[in-house]
Scaffold this motif. Structure first.
Motif, PDB file in Angstrom:
ATOM      1  N   LEU A  11       7.071   1.390   8.107  1.00 51.25           N
ATOM      2  CA  LEU A  11       7.748   2.747   7.837  1.00 51.25           C
ATOM      3  C   LEU A  11       9.013   2.367   8.364  1.00 51.25           C
ATOM      4  CD1 LEU A  11       5.275   5.478   8.495  1.00 51.25           C
ATOM      5  CD2 LEU A  11       6.064   4.820   6.426  1.00 51.25           C
ATOM      6  N   ASP A  12      10.256   2.799   7.719  1.00 51.36           N
ATOM      7  CA  ASP A  12      11.602   2.991   7.811  1.00 51.36           C
ATOM      8  C   ASP A  12      12.298   1.485   8.062  1.00 51.36           C
ATOM      9  OD1 ASP A  12      11.403   5.713   8.082  1.00 51.36           O
ATOM     10  OD2 ASP A  12      11.168   5.554  10.241  1.00 51.36           O
ATOM     11  N   LYS A  27      14.559   2.253   2.100  1.00 48.74           N
ATOM     12  CA  LYS A  27      13.707   2.371   3.197  1.00 48.74           C
ATOM     13  C   LYS A  27      12.288   2.360   3.088  1.00 48.74           C
ATOM     14  CE  LYS A  27      15.541   4.898   6.452  1.00 48.74           C
ATOM     15  NZ  LYS A  27      16.099   6.044   7.216  1.00 48.74           N
ATOM     16  N   ALA A  29       8.967   4.201   2.889  1.00 47.65           N
ATOM     17  CA  ALA A  29       8.633   5.284   3.135  1.00 47.65           C
ATOM     18  C   ALA A  29       7.164   5.661   3.107  1.00 47.65           C
ATOM     19  CB  ALA A  29       9.083   6.386   1.969  1.00 47.65           C
ATOM     20  N   TYR A  45       4.125  -0.722  -1.436  1.00 46.45           N
ATOM     21  CA  TYR A  45       5.175   0.040  -0.674  1.00 46.45           C
ATOM     22  C   TYR A  45       5.832   1.044  -1.470  1.00 46.45           C
ATOM     23  CZ  TYR A  45       4.663  -3.549   2.812  1.00 46.45           C
ATOM     24  OH  TYR A  45       4.344  -4.758   3.415  1.00 46.45           O
ATOM     25  N   ASP A  46       5.953   2.173  -1.026  1.00 42.12           N
ATOM     26  CA  ASP A  46       6.923   3.140  -1.783  1.00 42.12           C
ATOM     27  C   ASP A  46       8.143   3.162  -0.931  1.00 42.12           C
ATOM     28  OD1 ASP A  46       4.686   3.748  -3.184  1.00 42.12           O
ATOM     29  OD2 ASP A  46       4.469   5.834  -2.500  1.00 42.12           O
ATOM     30  N   MET A  48      12.200   4.348  -0.576  1.00 45.06           N
ATOM     31  CA  MET A  48      13.018   5.419  -0.970  1.00 45.06           C
ATOM     32  C   MET A  48      14.580   4.644  -0.808  1.00 45.06           C
ATOM     33  SD  MET A  48      14.057   8.414  -1.531  1.00 45.06           S
ATOM     34  CE  MET A  48      12.709   9.554  -1.277  1.00 45.06           C
ATOM     35  N   GLU A  50      18.416   5.418  -1.443  1.00 45.51           N
ATOM     36  CA  GLU A  50      19.442   6.444  -1.230  1.00 45.51           C
ATOM     37  C   GLU A  50      20.699   6.370  -1.793  1.00 45.51           C
ATOM     38  OE1 GLU A  50      19.031   6.943   3.046  1.00 45.51           O
ATOM     39  OE2 GLU A  50      17.046   7.917   2.900  1.00 45.51           O
ATOM     40  N   TRP A  55      18.552  10.751  -5.030  1.00 47.89           N
ATOM     41  CA  TRP A  55      17.630   9.588  -4.528  1.00 47.89           C
ATOM     42  C   TRP A  55      16.260   9.134  -4.928  1.00 47.89           C
ATOM     43  CZ3 TRP A  55      18.249  11.276   1.531  1.00 47.89           C
ATOM     44  CH2 TRP A  55      19.496  11.265   1.886  1.00 47.89           C
ATOM     45  N   LEU A  57      12.502   7.667  -5.367  1.00 44.54           N
ATOM     46  CA  LEU A  57      11.376   7.020  -4.678  1.00 44.54           C
ATOM     47  C   LEU A  57      10.638   5.928  -5.752  1.00 44.54           C
ATOM     48  CD1 LEU A  57       9.385   6.866  -2.144  1.00 44.54           C
ATOM     49  CD2 LEU A  57       8.081   8.519  -3.165  1.00 44.54           C
ATOM     50  N   LYS A  59       7.663   3.718  -6.445  1.00 41.22           N
ATOM     51  CA  LYS A  59       6.347   3.479  -6.216  1.00 41.22           C
ATOM     52  C   LYS A  59       5.708   2.202  -6.224  1.00 41.22           C
ATOM     53  CE  LYS A  59       3.955   7.252  -5.882  1.00 41.22           C
ATOM     54  NZ  LYS A  59       3.837   7.530  -4.621  1.00 41.22           N
TER      55      LYS A  59
END
Length: 71
Positions: A11-12, A27, A29, A45-46, A48, A50, A55, A57, A59
């Motif tokens: 994450l992140d 990033k 998510a 991964y999903d 994001m 920006e 923004w 997402l 998927k």
């Protein structure tokens, strides 16, 4: 290709991938360590993104589709 249950990214983390001929960065998510209902061969991964508005997402990005980890 990544190994199920052992995702390379968390994450992140900031990662890059290609979509519709463009390289995007975003990033992480959501981490699907065991893949998704559509594939169970590698983590996905999903992500994001920006850049711009709104923004977005993205998927179910497979680990093998990630170009680098921007380290």
């Amino acid at each position: 290709m990544g190994k199920l249950g052992y995702p390379k990214y968390k994450l992140d983390d900031i990662v890059s991938f290609e979509c519709d001929g463009k390289t995007l960065s975003g990033k992480v998510a959501i981490v699907d360590a065991y893949g998704t209902f559509g594939q169970n061969e590698e983590p996905s991964y999903d992500i994001m993104v920006e850049e711009g508005q709104p923004w977005t997402l993205y998927k179910h990005i497979r680990e093998s589709w990630i170009l680098n980890d921007n380290e």
